[in-house]
Design a protein around this motif. Structure first.
Motif: not given
Length: 260
Positions: A237-255
């Motif tokens: 949760t303290r990395t760049h990639d987990l928030p990016e993965g969650i945001n990509a999920f809600f935006a319906r795009r590839q992380p």
């Protein structure tokens, strides 16, 4: 020009390939090659830009084991000289933060099979032949084989493979769980490259935590493992990639993971 270095190191972005390069000896591990391998692993273990590591062999084999000429004149000293760098390299492989792919073909024997089993993914050409082989020269195993083999195939099959010293073809190795995929020899490089690129575009820190959890899970009871999983998840949760993965999920795009 063809390189005469015992270990060829190639890099493309976050993907590093180590090619064992003693084709005239089917890449049997002598002291020089073992030392070069350990030195490369020391460098890679500190390389935070590394996102996938590929091990492969030049010529007609992956690795046909340790170089028996090293042991012939003085078995005890030869074994010490060979084992010290290989144990260091294997330890660093086990602890590495990035996933490791073994691209294997031809002969995979002895220490070559031991190193292969330490990798996270194994892609094998159809012509691959494997043999733990140690027992055939009156030796016990090394380079982690007694740790990895029972975990991969179970104790009873591990003892059979180790104590009978018989050949396994690629299809049998796949059935036993020693490897992930069997591909035609002509397609092996392309399949390895595709897998390495996929892993290199993934969340490297999450891979590191997953490697650590899976590899340590056999030694922990469930409550301890649950705690370790929780700590690993919080780390992510303290990395760049987990928030990016969650945001990509809600935006319906590839992380777009950066491995940090």
């Amino acid at each position: 020009m063809t390189s005469t270095a015992p270990l060829i190191i190639q890099r493309q972005g976050g993907i590093v390939t180590l090619q064992f390069n003693r084709p005239e000896a089917f890449n049997a591990l002598n002291v020089e090659l073992a030392q070069e391998f350990a030195a490369a692993m020391r460098t890679l273990s500190a390389d935070q830009g590394l996102r996938a590591l590929v091990l492969q062999g030049a010529g007609k084999a992956f690795i046909a084991g340790g170089d028996l000429a090293t042991l012939q004149a003085n078995p005890t000293q030869g074994a010490k000289d060979l084992l010290e760098p290989l144990i260091e390299a294997a330890t660093l492989m086990h602890q590495l933060h990035a996933p490791i792919i073994a691209q294997v073909h031809g002969a995979v024997a002895g220490a070559g099979l031991s190193l292969m089993m330490l990798c996270d993914f194994v892609l094998a050409a159809q012509d691959t032949r494997m043999n733990l082989a140690y027992i055939n020269i009156g030796a016990s195993c090394d380079i982690g084989a007694s740790w990895t083999l029972p975990r991969l195939v179970g104790l009873r099959r591990a003892l059979e493979i180790a104590m009978l010293g018989e050949n396994l073809d690629a299809d049998e190795a796949l059935r036993l769980g020693l490897i992930n995929r069997v591909v035609p020899a002509a397609e092996l490089q392309a399949a390895t490259t595709a897998l390495a690129e996929r892993l290199a575009s993934g969340p490297t820190q999450a891979y590191a935590q997953m490697r650590r959890l899976m590899r340590g899970g056999f030694e922990r009871d469930l409550p301890t493992q649950l705690h370790a999983e929780g700590e690993a998840f919080l780390h992510c949760t303290r990395t760049h990639d987990l928030p990016e993965g969650i945001n990509a999920f809600f935006a319906r795009r590839q992380p777009q993971f950066i491995g940090a």
